[in-house]
Write a protein that holds these residues in place. Structure first.
Motif, mmCIF file in Angstrom:
data_model
loop_
_atom_site.group_PDB
_atom_site.id
_atom_site.type_symbol
_atom_site.label_atom_id
_atom_site.label_comp_id
_atom_site.label_asym_id
_atom_site.label_seq_id
_atom_site.Cartn_x
_atom_site.Cartn_y
_atom_site.Cartn_z
ATOM 1 N N TRP A 1 82.480 89.289 70.692
ATOM 2 C CA TRP A 1 83.174 88.895 69.467
ATOM 3 C C TRP A 1 83.877 87.559 69.656
ATOM 4 O O TRP A 1 83.806 86.673 68.788
ATOM 5 N N THR A 2 84.559 87.404 70.787
ATOM 6 C CA THR A 2 85.281 86.153 71.049
ATOM 7 C C THR A 2 84.317 84.973 71.128
ATOM 8 O O THR A 2 84.591 83.895 70.592
ATOM 9 N N THR A 3 83.189 85.164 71.790
ATOM 10 C CA THR A 3 82.189 84.103 71.900
ATOM 11 C C THR A 3 81.677 83.702 70.518
ATOM 12 O O THR A 3 81.561 82.522 70.190
ATOM 13 N N GLU A 4 81.386 84.694 69.687
ATOM 14 C CA GLU A 4 80.847 84.427 68.350
ATOM 15 C C GLU A 4 81.853 83.675 67.485
ATOM 16 O O GLU A 4 81.523 82.694 66.822
ATOM 17 N N PHE A 5 83.100 84.122 67.510
ATOM 18 C CA PHE A 5 84.117 83.508 66.661
ATOM 19 C C PHE A 5 84.707 82.235 67.257
ATOM 20 O O PHE A 5 85.541 81.585 66.616
ATOM 21 N N SER A 6 84.294 81.886 68.454
ATOM 22 C CA SER A 6 84.723 80.617 69.049
ATOM 23 C C SER A 6 83.733 79.495 68.764
ATOM 24 O O SER A 6 83.987 78.338 69.099
ATOM 25 N N LYS A 7 82.609 79.826 68.140
ATOM 26 C CA LYS A 7 81.620 78.811 67.807
ATOM 27 C C LYS A 7 82.157 77.888 66.706
ATOM 28 O O LYS A 7 82.981 78.282 65.893
ATOM 29 N N THR A 8 81.633 76.686 66.688
ATOM 30 C CA THR A 8 82.016 75.721 65.659
ATOM 31 C C THR A 8 81.733 76.271 64.270
ATOM 32 O O THR A 8 82.506 76.051 63.329
ATOM 33 N N GLU A 9 80.623 77.007 64.138
ATOM 34 C CA GLU A 9 80.229 77.529 62.833
ATOM 35 C C GLU A 9 81.223 78.547 62.288
ATOM 36 O O GLU A 9 81.243 78.822 61.083
ATOM 37 N N ALA A 10 82.052 79.134 63.159
ATOM 38 C CA ALA A 10 83.011 80.148 62.715
ATOM 39 C C ALA A 10 84.261 79.535 62.096
ATOM 40 O O ALA A 10 85.053 80.243 61.469
ATOM 41 N N ARG A 11 84.424 78.230 62.249
ATOM 42 C CA ARG A 11 85.651 77.598 61.764
ATOM 43 C C ARG A 11 85.829 77.797 60.261
ATOM 44 O O ARG A 11 86.941 78.036 59.775
ATOM 45 N N GLU A 12 84.722 77.749 59.513
ATOM 46 C CA GLU A 12 84.810 77.897 58.068
ATOM 47 C C GLU A 12 85.296 79.289 57.684
ATOM 48 O O GLU A 12 86.023 79.459 56.708
ATOM 49 N N VAL A 13 84.871 80.285 58.456
ATOM 50 C CA VAL A 13 85.343 81.643 58.209
ATOM 51 C C VAL A 13 86.845 81.735 58.467
ATOM 52 O O VAL A 13 87.621 82.222 57.647
ATOM 53 N N ILE A 14 87.255 81.263 59.622
ATOM 54 C CA ILE A 14 88.643 81.432 60.061
ATOM 55 C C ILE A 14 89.620 80.656 59.180
ATOM 56 O O ILE A 14 90.675 81.164 58.800
ATOM 57 N N THR A 15 89.255 79.434 58.811
ATOM 58 C CA THR A 15 90.169 78.632 58.007
ATOM 59 C C THR A 15 90.235 79.104 56.561
ATOM 60 O O THR A 15 91.119 78.688 55.810
ATOM 61 N N ILE B 1 91.919 81.724 66.487
ATOM 62 C CA ILE B 1 92.618 81.099 65.361
ATOM 63 C C ILE B 1 93.064 79.690 65.736
ATOM 64 O O ILE B 1 92.850 78.724 64.985
ATOM 65 N N GLU B 2 93.671 79.561 66.909
ATOM 66 C CA GLU B 2 94.170 78.254 67.339
ATOM 67 C C GLU B 2 93.024 77.277 67.578
ATOM 68 O O GLU B 2 93.158 76.080 67.280
ATOM 69 N N LYS B 3 91.919 77.769 68.095
ATOM 70 C CA LYS B 3 90.780 76.877 68.344
ATOM 71 C C LYS B 3 90.189 76.365 67.036
ATOM 72 O O LYS B 3 89.789 75.198 66.941
ATOM 73 N N ALA B 4 90.137 77.226 66.029
ATOM 74 C CA ALA B 4 89.507 76.838 64.767
ATOM 75 C C ALA B 4 90.451 76.099 63.837
ATOM 76 O O ALA B 4 90.064 75.136 63.172
ATOM 77 N N ALA B 5 91.708 76.548 63.765
ATOM 78 C CA ALA B 5 92.624 76.024 62.754
ATOM 79 C C ALA B 5 93.816 75.293 63.335
ATOM 80 O O ALA B 5 94.619 74.715 62.579
ATOM 81 N N GLY B 6 93.966 75.307 64.652
ATOM 82 C CA GLY B 6 95.101 74.635 65.259
ATOM 83 C C GLY B 6 96.379 75.441 65.079
ATOM 84 O O GLY B 6 96.395 76.560 64.563
ATOM 85 N N TYR B 7 97.470 74.833 65.507
ATOM 86 C CA TYR B 7 98.755 75.529 65.450
ATOM 87 C C TYR B 7 99.383 75.457 64.063
ATOM 88 O O TYR B 7 100.412 76.073 63.806
ATOM 89 N N GLY B 8 98.756 74.709 63.153
ATOM 90 C CA GLY B 8 99.335 74.554 61.828
ATOM 91 C C GLY B 8 98.906 75.621 60.836
ATOM 92 O O GLY B 8 99.328 75.608 59.684
ATOM 93 N N TRP B 9 98.066 76.579 61.263
ATOM 94 C CA TRP B 9 97.630 77.639 60.351
ATOM 95 C C TRP B 9 98.834 78.460 59.916
ATOM 96 O O TRP B 9 99.653 78.887 60.744
ATOM 97 N N ASP B 10 98.970 78.698 58.619
ATOM 98 C CA ASP B 10 100.188 79.312 58.090
ATOM 99 C C ASP B 10 99.964 80.723 57.543
ATOM 100 O O ASP B 10 100.717 81.185 56.683
ATOM 101 N N GLY B 11 98.933 81.395 58.028
ATOM 102 C CA GLY B 11 98.646 82.727 57.524
ATOM 103 C C GLY B 11 99.470 83.811 58.207
ATOM 104 O O GLY B 11 100.394 83.545 58.968
#
Length: 285
Positions: A69-83, A115-125
């Motif tokens: 799961w971590t590998t899958e959600f650490s991909k660049t393509e997962a950024r759109e999901v996470i953000t 979360i931090e890898k995809a959205a950085g520390y500024g994610w406000d969720g």
């Protein structure tokens, strides 16, 4: 204020951690599992407060293997999901052993990392770690303060789903606190997630007047985004995109058939029919 395109909720946990039971306690309903799995299911939570109304899309996922799961959600393509998310709700059973406890800690840390890898520390969720009932007894007895410290270390709020009433500070506890935290989240999203390019340009299909429409739109987004994660990279990208377009076109055709079939029905009956038909369609994705 009516929030038209709110951010999403990702509800996840290991298999058989009671995510659907929790969802039912929050929303009054939940989707049926497919092949005994909750992975890939979606739902809508209609929320109305003194300040806004919103139909919050909920994506449901399973963590069968934390490493995968971590590998899958650490991909660049997962950024759109996470953000696109406004909240993460991680469910876990009360640990029976210390090993179970360490597994929960590792999962919470892994979620924070993606979360931090995809959205950085500024994610406000909002990030919520919700413990669900354990059928095995005796289970590992950990005090609230220890759970609270572990969760806060990784940016989560700990919630005991079995707690009732109010805590020592007069704050709501349990599912009531979970609902309060969700209602306090900023759900204003953006329109970046738009899959309208796959529609027939000569015919605009408007499902916006029904509850089922939002769930259908959400299902198409989830299909596209999960496909993007699973098939990310250069190899076979064009073929994957063609298959995705073909799948979306087929789904839109089926949605149009649902709309045509229900058009002559009374409103209440039409919504019930549409909800049932769309749910069945989404199960087949």
């Amino acid at each position: 204020m009516d929030i038209k395109r709110p951010r999403r909720i990702l509800l996840l946990g290991a298999p058989d951690t009671g995510v659907l039971e929790l969802l039912t306690s929050l929303c009054g309903s939940s989707p049926a599992p497919v092949d005994n799995s909750t992975a890939g299911l979606s739902h809508i939570w209609a929320i109305k407060t003194n300040y806004y109304t919103a139909d919050l899309p909920i994506w449901i996922d399973e963590i069968s293997s934390l490493d995968e799961w971590t590998t899958e959600f650490s991909k660049t393509e997962a950024r759109e999901v996470i953000t696109s998310l406004g909240a993460w709700i991680y469910c876990f059973r009360r640990p029976v052993t210390q090993e179970d406890f360490e597994s929960v800690k590792a999962t919470i840390k892994a979620i924070q990392t993606v979360i931090e890898k995809a959205a950085g520390y500024g994610w406000d969720g909002t990030c919520l770690a919700v413990v669900t009932p354990q059928s095995i007894t005796p289970y590992l007895d950990k005090p609230y303060d220890e759970w609270d410290d572990v969760c806060r270390e990784f940016g989560f709020e700990y919630i005991d789903s079995e707690a009732k009433g109010r805590n020592e500070f007069g704050e709501p506890a349990g599912v009531e606190r979970l609902q309060e935290a969700i209602e306090a989240t900023d759900w204003n999203g953006d329109d970046d997630l738009d899959f309208g390019d796959f529609d027939d340009p000569d015919e605009e299909i408007d499902f916006s007047s029904t509850f089922a429409a939002e769930e259908a739109e959400m299902g198409s987004e989830l299909l596209g985004l999960k496909s993007s994660i699973a098939h990310g990279g250069d190899g076979g990208q064009l073929e994957d995109e063609e298959l995705q377009v073909e799948g979306l076109e087929k789904m839109m055709s089926q949605l149009q058939a649902i709309k045509d079939t229900s058009s002559a029905m009374p409103e209440a009956e039409r919504k019930r029919f549409a909800n049932t038909a769309v749910n069945e369609l989404l199960k087949s994705l």
